[in-house]
Enzyme design. Structure first.
Site, PDB file in Angstrom:
ATOM      1  N   ARG A 239       9.762  -0.930  -5.102  1.00  0.00           N
ATOM      2  CA  ARG A 239       8.472  -0.911  -5.813  1.00  0.00           C
ATOM      3  C   ARG A 239       8.548   0.253  -6.798  1.00  0.00           C
ATOM      4  O   ARG A 239       8.363   1.416  -6.426  1.00  0.00           O
ATOM      5  CB  ARG A 239       7.287  -0.697  -4.836  1.00  0.00           C
ATOM      6  CG  ARG A 239       7.062  -1.720  -3.752  1.00  0.00           C
ATOM      7  CD  ARG A 239       6.455  -3.046  -4.134  1.00  0.00           C
ATOM      8  NE  ARG A 239       5.331  -3.148  -5.024  1.00  0.00           N
ATOM      9  CZ  ARG A 239       4.049  -3.278  -4.657  1.00  0.00           C
ATOM     10  NH1 ARG A 239       3.727  -3.240  -3.379  1.00  0.00           N
ATOM     11  NH2 ARG A 239       3.092  -3.453  -5.549  1.00  0.00           N
TER      12      ARG A 239
ATOM     13  N   LYS B  50       1.222  11.522  -3.034  1.00  0.00           N
ATOM     14  CA  LYS B  50       1.038  10.527  -4.100  1.00  0.00           C
ATOM     15  C   LYS B  50       1.084  11.202  -5.484  1.00  0.00           C
ATOM     16  O   LYS B  50       0.965  10.528  -6.508  1.00  0.00           O
ATOM     17  CB  LYS B  50      -0.306   9.815  -3.939  1.00  0.00           C
ATOM     18  CG  LYS B  50      -0.590   9.270  -2.534  1.00  0.00           C
ATOM     19  CD  LYS B  50      -0.253   7.830  -2.405  1.00  0.00           C
ATOM     20  CE  LYS B  50      -0.516   7.255  -1.031  1.00  0.00           C
ATOM     21  NZ  LYS B  50      -1.897   6.908  -0.760  1.00  0.00           N
TER      22      LYS B  50
ATOM     23  N   ASP C 288      -1.745   5.029  -6.205  1.00  0.00           N
ATOM     24  CA  ASP C 288      -0.289   4.893  -6.075  1.00  0.00           C
ATOM     25  C   ASP C 288       0.381   6.140  -6.596  1.00  0.00           C
ATOM     26  O   ASP C 288       1.364   6.611  -6.019  1.00  0.00           O
ATOM     27  CB  ASP C 288       0.211   3.649  -6.803  1.00  0.00           C
ATOM     28  CG  ASP C 288       0.276   2.500  -5.826  1.00  0.00           C
ATOM     29  OD1 ASP C 288      -0.779   1.921  -5.543  1.00  0.00           O
ATOM     30  OD2 ASP C 288       1.367   2.262  -5.289  1.00  0.00           O
TER      31      ASP C 288
ATOM     32  N   CYS D 224      -9.024  -3.275  -4.361  1.00  0.00           N
ATOM     33  CA  CYS D 224      -7.755  -3.460  -3.661  1.00  0.00           C
ATOM     34  C   CYS D 224      -7.897  -3.102  -2.182  1.00  0.00           C
ATOM     35  O   CYS D 224      -8.971  -3.310  -1.597  1.00  0.00           O
ATOM     36  CB  CYS D 224      -6.644  -2.659  -4.346  1.00  0.00           C
ATOM     37  SG  CYS D 224      -4.987  -3.134  -3.808  1.00  0.00           S
TER      38      CYS D 224
ATOM     39  N   GLY E 167       0.870  -1.168   0.000  1.00  0.00           N
ATOM     40  CA  GLY E 167       0.000   0.000   0.000  1.00  0.00           C
ATOM     41  C   GLY E 167       0.911   1.223   0.000  1.00  0.00           C
ATOM     42  O   GLY E 167       1.879   1.281   0.772  1.00  0.00           O
TER      43      GLY E 167
HETATM   44  C1  RUB Z   1      -2.011  -1.116  -3.379  1.00  0.00           C
HETATM   45  C2  RUB Z   1      -2.869  -0.151  -4.118  1.00  0.00           C
HETATM   46  C3  RUB Z   1      -3.580   0.870  -3.284  1.00  0.00           C
HETATM   47  C4  RUB Z   1      -2.721   2.143  -3.228  1.00  0.00           C
HETATM   48  C5  RUB Z   1      -3.243   3.132  -2.211  1.00  0.00           C
HETATM   49  O1  RUB Z   1      -1.194  -1.889  -4.246  1.00  0.00           O
HETATM   50  O2  RUB Z   1      -2.937  -0.114  -5.321  1.00  0.00           O
HETATM   51  O3  RUB Z   1      -4.817   1.198  -3.855  1.00  0.00           O
HETATM   52  O4  RUB Z   1      -1.391   1.803  -2.886  1.00  0.00           O
HETATM   53  O5  RUB Z   1      -3.173   2.569  -0.922  1.00  0.00           O
HETATM   54  P1  RUB Z   1      -0.190  -2.970  -3.595  1.00  0.00           P
HETATM   55  P2  RUB Z   1      -3.100   3.510   0.387  1.00  0.00           P
HETATM   56  O6  RUB Z   1      -1.001  -3.912  -2.776  1.00  0.00           O
HETATM   57  O7  RUB Z   1       0.438  -3.617  -4.786  1.00  0.00           O
HETATM   58  O8  RUB Z   1       0.825  -2.205  -2.772  1.00  0.00           O
HETATM   59  O9  RUB Z   1      -4.292   4.418   0.322  1.00  0.00           O
HETATM   60  O10 RUB Z   1      -3.178   2.536   1.541  1.00  0.00           O
HETATM   61  O11 RUB Z   1      -1.810   4.258   0.322  1.00  0.00           O
END
Ligand code: RUB
Length: 313
Positions: A65, A234, A198, A129, A23
């Site tokens: 990543r 982001k 992301d 997700c 995340g």
């Molecule tokens: C996680 C993903 C989430 C964003 C935002 O991908 O796509 O929607 O990272 O998350 P992965 P947050 O599981 O491949 O890391 O709001 O928690 O930052």
């Protein structure tokens, strides 16, 4: 033998790479903490050596990543210091990292408050997700007493939807779980899609978990609103310079466990996709809800983008 400082940093990098820490928000905070701890443990009295070791450590984390701009923004914020001595540098890095971690956590709450104002009594929300920012929006509306329901997707191949439904189960939010390919079948029952991010590019497009772009297209066709919950870190400064966001391709084994049994079949596993800005109604940040076209302003005013500085990254 590896020094303890680098050992710990490599451990965090591995946990991010293997998605034990995942995340965009969580990996950014983990990276900020890892650089701080590395800087605190680094044994040297030479400022030049210290600076170059911190740079190398930052690069190790950045390579984990490749899509997440949250990582590079966090690293940038933590390692932005002017110091006369190693001790000065340690103090700056520590306070930068602690500030980033605290503010990024606070941002999730603020996004929840701002985004939840768009959710009405009786709404059905769809999420994809596992995004802490998106969950904060939904949970804040639920805690405010709104009668809502959630539809959560499985999010193949890593099934992060299971993490999302565990959270909603714990919170008591009425939730339905669907496979990713069922999104069109349920979209007419959905009032608002809420997803995390992301990366947000300079033109307001969204990079998020694979499948997000299909959901946005379906929402657009069904005239369902589409909201992105995204902290300002982001947003990607480099996209102003025309740089494309690298889409992480992960192991084929995540998609087809025994992919090596097939001699003539290629398996691809892109982890993220790009949703064009015209499918997005609103981007909810900690400093306000904006239309995607205002993304450039966030990069310039909030992230303090400067052409020369970013060109060197
Ligand atoms: C996680 C993903 C989430 C964003 C935002 O991908 O796509 O929607 O990272 O998350 P992965 P947050 O599981 O491949 O890391 O709001 O928690 O930052």
């Amino acid at each position: 033998m590896e020094r303890p400082a680098i050992k710990q940093l490599l451990k965090t990098a591995n946990r991010i790479r293997s998605m034990e820490i995942r995340g965009a928000g969580l990996i950014a905070r983990a990276a900020a903490g890892a650089i701080r701890d590395y800087a605190l443990d680094l044994e040297t009295s030479s400022l030049d050596e210290f600076n170059s070791e911190v740079k190398k450590a930052a690069q190790i984390l950045l390579n984990t990543r490749p899509t997440a701009v949250s990582l590079s923004n966090a690293v940038q914020m933590v390692t932005r210091y002017k110091a006369e001595s190693v001790e000065d540098a340690r103090i700056s890095i520590t306070s930068n990292a602690d500030r980033f971690i605290e503010e990024s956590q606070k941002a999730i709450e603020l996004i929840g408050t701002i985004g939840s104002r768009r959710i009405r009594d009786g709404d059905t929300l769809l999420t994809h997700c596992n995004s802490m920012a998106a969950i904060s929006v939904i949970n804040t509306a639920f805690k405010a007493g709104r009668d809502i329901e959630v539809i959560a997707t499985e999010s193949r191949p890593r099934n992060q939807g299971l993490l999302t439904i565990s959270i909603f189960e714990e919170l008591g939010v009425p939730t339905t779980f669907i496979v990713d390919s069922a999104v069109r079948s349920v979209m007419n029952e959905v009032d608002l899609v809420v997803v995390g991010a992301d990366v947000i590019t300079a033109n307001g497009s969204l990079v998020n978990k694979i499948g997000t772009a299909q959901i946005a297209l379906i929402a657009h066709e069904a005239r369902t609103s589409f909201m992105v919950a995204a902290e300002t870190y982001k947003f990607s400064p480099k996209t102003i310079l025309g740089e494309l966001v690298t889409i992480e391709e992960r192991s084929p084994e995540e998609v087809l466990p025994k992919s090596s049994d097939f001699k003539n079949i290629k398996v691809r596993n892109p982890a993220f996709d790009v949703t064009p800005h015209h499918y997005i109604d609103l981007i909810c940040t900690e400093i306000g809800a904006i239309p995607p076209v205002m993304s450039y302003l966030i990069i310039k005013e909030k992230l303090g983008w400067e052409l020369g500085q970013q060109a060197n990254i």
